[in-house]
Design a protein around this motif. Structure first.
Motif, short mmCIF file in Angstrom:
data_model
loop_
_atom_site.label_atom_id
_atom_site.label_comp_id
_atom_site.label_asym_id
_atom_site.label_seq_id
_atom_site.Cartn_x
_atom_site.Cartn_y
_atom_site.Cartn_z
N TRP A 141 0.86 -1.18 0.00
CA TRP A 141 0.00 0.00 0.00
C TRP A 141 0.89 1.23 0.00
O TRP A 141 2.08 1.14 0.32
N THR A 142 0.30 2.34 -0.39
CA THR A 142 1.05 3.59 -0.42
C THR A 142 0.99 4.22 0.97
O THR A 142 -0.09 4.42 1.52
N VAL A 143 2.15 4.51 1.55
CA VAL A 143 2.19 5.04 2.91
C VAL A 143 2.20 6.58 2.87
O VAL A 143 3.12 7.19 2.33
N PRO A 144 1.17 7.19 3.43
CA PRO A 144 1.19 8.65 3.54
C PRO A 144 2.30 9.06 4.52
O PRO A 144 2.49 8.39 5.54
N LEU A 145 3.03 10.11 4.21
CA LEU A 145 4.20 10.51 5.00
C LEU A 145 4.10 11.95 5.47
O LEU A 145 3.28 12.72 4.96
N GLY A 146 4.94 12.30 6.43
CA GLY A 146 4.95 13.65 6.97
C GLY A 146 4.64 13.69 8.45
O GLY A 146 4.47 14.77 9.02
N ARG A 147 4.57 12.50 9.07
CA ARG A 147 4.40 12.46 10.53
C ARG A 147 5.65 13.03 11.19
O ARG A 147 6.75 12.87 10.68
N ARG A 148 5.46 13.62 12.37
CA ARG A 148 6.60 14.04 13.17
C ARG A 148 6.63 13.26 14.47
O ARG A 148 5.68 12.56 14.81
N ASP A 149 7.75 13.34 15.18
CA ASP A 149 7.95 12.49 16.36
C ASP A 149 7.54 13.19 17.65
O ASP A 149 7.81 14.38 17.84
N ALA A 150 6.95 12.41 18.54
CA ALA A 150 6.51 12.93 19.84
C ALA A 150 7.71 13.26 20.71
O ALA A 150 8.78 12.65 20.59
N ARG A 151 7.51 14.21 21.61
CA ARG A 151 8.55 14.54 22.57
C ARG A 151 8.30 13.82 23.90
O ARG A 151 9.04 13.99 24.86
N THR A 152 7.26 13.03 23.93
CA THR A 152 6.98 12.28 25.16
C THR A 152 6.27 10.97 24.81
O THR A 152 5.88 10.75 23.68
N ALA A 153 6.14 10.13 25.81
CA ALA A 153 5.48 8.84 25.62
C ALA A 153 4.50 8.64 26.76
O ALA A 153 4.52 9.41 27.72
N SER A 154 3.65 7.62 26.66
CA SER A 154 2.65 7.42 27.70
C SER A 154 2.57 5.97 28.14
O SER A 154 1.95 5.14 27.47
N LEU A 155 3.19 5.69 29.29
CA LEU A 155 3.11 4.34 29.84
C LEU A 155 1.66 3.98 30.15
O LEU A 155 1.20 2.88 29.83
N SER A 156 0.93 4.92 30.74
CA SER A 156 -0.45 4.61 31.11
C SER A 156 -1.31 4.42 29.86
O SER A 156 -2.19 3.56 29.82
N GLY A 157 -1.02 5.22 28.81
CA GLY A 157 -1.74 5.04 27.55
C GLY A 157 -1.50 3.65 26.97
O GLY A 157 -2.42 2.98 26.49
N ALA A 158 -0.24 3.20 27.02
CA ALA A 158 0.07 1.87 26.48
C ALA A 158 -0.60 0.78 27.29
O ALA A 158 -1.02 -0.25 26.76
N ASN A 159 -0.74 1.01 28.60
CA ASN A 159 -1.40 0.00 29.43
C ASN A 159 -2.90 -0.01 29.25
O ASN A 159 -3.55 -1.03 29.44
N SER A 160 -3.47 1.12 28.87
CA SER A 160 -4.94 1.16 28.79
C SER A 160 -5.48 1.10 27.36
O SER A 160 -6.61 0.67 27.16
N GLN A 161 -4.71 1.53 26.37
CA GLN A 161 -5.29 1.64 25.03
C GLN A 161 -5.06 0.43 24.12
O GLN A 161 -5.72 0.29 23.10
N LEU A 162 -4.09 -0.40 24.46
CA LEU A 162 -3.83 -1.57 23.62
C LEU A 162 -4.73 -2.73 24.03
O LEU A 162 -4.88 -3.00 25.23
N PRO A 163 -5.37 -3.39 23.07
CA PRO A 163 -6.29 -4.47 23.43
C PRO A 163 -5.55 -5.67 24.02
O PRO A 163 -4.42 -5.96 23.66
N SER A 164 -6.22 -6.35 24.94
CA SER A 164 -5.62 -7.52 25.60
C SER A 164 -6.09 -8.81 24.92
O SER A 164 -7.18 -8.86 24.36
N PRO A 165 -5.27 -9.87 24.98
CA PRO A 165 -5.67 -11.14 24.36
C PRO A 165 -6.86 -11.79 25.06
O PRO A 165 -7.45 -12.72 24.52
N SER A 166 -7.23 -11.30 26.24
CA SER A 166 -8.42 -11.85 26.89
C SER A 166 -9.68 -11.07 26.53
O SER A 166 -10.76 -11.37 27.03
N SER A 167 -9.56 -10.08 25.62
CA SER A 167 -10.70 -9.24 25.26
C SER A 167 -11.87 -10.04 24.68
O SER A 167 -11.66 -11.01 23.95
N SER A 168 -13.06 -9.55 24.97
CA SER A 168 -14.27 -10.05 24.29
C SER A 168 -14.40 -9.31 22.96
O SER A 168 -13.70 -8.31 22.73
N LEU A 169 -15.32 -9.77 22.11
CA LEU A 169 -15.56 -9.07 20.84
C LEU A 169 -15.96 -7.61 21.10
O LEU A 169 -15.47 -6.70 20.43
N ALA A 170 -16.83 -7.40 22.10
CA ALA A 170 -17.27 -6.03 22.40
C ALA A 170 -16.09 -5.16 22.83
O ALA A 170 -15.98 -4.00 22.42
#
Ligand code: HEM
Ligand SMILES: *[C@@H]1O[C@H](CO)[C@@H](O)[C@H](O)[C@H]1NC(C)=O
Ligand SMILES: *[C@@H]1O[C@H](CO)[C@@H](O)[C@H](O)[C@H]1NC(C)=O
Ligand SMILES: *[C@@H]1O[C@H](CO)[C@@H](O)[C@H](O)[C@H]1NC(C)=O
Length: 317
Positions: A141-170
């Motif tokens: 696929w054609t990758v749109p470009l022009g993203r810039r890099d964050a100056r920070t990261a989020s441990l809590s975001g990574a813990n809460s926003q990524l789906p878990s393998p125990s997730s239900s369909l909902a």
């Protein structure tokens, strides 16, 4: 009434224009003048990395997904911990699991040698993920470009926003909806599990405790994943782990999904029909996957003067 309607129409046009402007900032030709060989540099480096170890194509694809789902595709996932903040690498879905950071480092140093301080780590990751899929036989696929890099990261975001393998369909549908991806996008993107491996700790309860599982598949998987211990033992996410195909969906139809979350896509719910379609048609799957990857790669990019072009993907400038 008429003026109400005119106002509504004007508002719709205005909002569409804003959306178009925001999107227009990412473009496949973004580096055409400033780093014309960027695509070739990334492709060659990925060819070497995948040549050394096929699984790397899968690992980089997953890294990109984990970047995009936490505050957008901004290379936040690549940042090492510092005294000032804890990055995303030790979040539960990432720790002892995300791999390939040294591959991104190697690509970045080649890119810096060719085009100093020009190409973001976020764009490198987006291109590398696409190339990993191609190198394992998947769609382009054609990758749109022009993203810039964050100056920070989020441990809590990574813990809460990524789906878990125990997730239900909902759970899965709502975690993707939170990123602007609908249920069909989610089902197509889950086909990322056409490639790569998972640790016993992520599928143990599935093979010992789920009832919607093929009995001989469960027995087989238990030989390398005991009821206790062996947490890091690996198993393929589908039967053709180094080949990007629709075998993942064929497995789901046969109740041979490795993760609980995988099998949720085919368990009598709303995605059964689409899973069946993909199990019968690699063409349907691969074209929907490619479109959904572009959609995912557009999640909240930093553009314009926001963020920065990191010189080292692991540290803020
Ligand atoms: C739908 C929700 C998803 C869940 C719950 C999920 C969960 C997981 C888990 C638990 C693993 C195994 C990690 C380990 O044991 O270290 C894994 C591996 C993987 N996931 Fe997902 N995933 C999801 C969606 C996606 C998406 C959207 C993509 C990419 C488009 C993706 C790509 C991969 C790949 C390629 C691997 C193998 C990585 C490797 O071998 O290094 N996953 N996923
Ligand atoms: C690369 O760019 C940085 C920042 O603009 C500059 O400080 C550095 O000297 C440049 N290095 C080379 C080798 O051109
Ligand atoms: C999800 O979005 C895609 C494109 O963005 C669209 O083609 C598809 O019909 C949508 N699916 C649903 C269920 O809304
Ligand atoms: C299976 O489920 C039971 C009851 O919830 C639980 O006690 C047990 O630890 C689970 N076993 C595995 C291997 O997940």
């Amino acid at each position: 009434m008429a003026s109400n309607r005119n106002f509504l129409i004007a508002a719709i046009i205005f909002v569409s224009l804003l959306a178009w402007l925001a999107n227009a900032q990412l473009s496949p030709n973004f580096y055409a003048r400033t780093c014309p060989n960027i695509q070739g540099i990334v492709r060659n480096a990925m060819m070497q990395a995948v040549g050394r170890e096929s699984r790397m194509g899968a690992s980089i694809l997953r890294m990109f997904f984990h970047d995009c789902f936490v505050n957008g595709c901004d290379a936040s996932v690549l940042l090492d911990d510092t005294a000032i903040f804890t990055g995303e690498k030790t979040a539960q879905p990432n720790q002892n699991s995300l791999r390939g950071f040294e591959v991104i480092d190697a690509i970045k140093s080649r890119v810096e040698a060719a085009c100093n301080a020009t190409v973001s780590c976020a764009d490198i990751l987006a291109l590398a993920a696409r190339d990993g899929v191609i190198l394992l036989g998947g769609p382009s696929w054609t990758v749109p470009l022009g993203r810039r890099d964050a100056r920070t990261a989020s441990l809590s975001g990574a813990n809460s926003q990524l789906p878990s393998p125990s997730s239900s369909l909902a759970d899965l549908i709502s975690s993707f909806a939170a990123q602007g991806l609908n249920a069909s996008d989610m089902t197509a993107l889950s086909g990322g599990h056409a490639i790569g491996l998972a640790r016993c700790s992520t599928f143990r309860s599935r093979i010992y405790n789920d009832t919607n599982i093929d009995a001989s598949f469960a027995t087989n998987r238990r030989t390398d994943c005991p009821a206790s211990g062996g947490d890091t033992n690996l198993a393929p996410l589908d039967q053709t782990t180094n080949h990007f195909d629709n075998n993942y969906y064929q497995n789901l139809v046969a109740q041979r999904g490795l993760l609980h979350s995988d099998q949720e896509l085919f368990n009598g719910g709303s995605q059964d029909g689409l899973v069946r379609t993909y199990s019968n048609s690699y063409m349907a799957f691969s074209s929907d996957f490619a479109a959904a990857m572009v959609k995912m790669s557009n999640i909240s990019p930093l553009t314009g003067t926001n963020g920065e072009i990191r010189r080292n993907c692991r540290v803020v400038n």
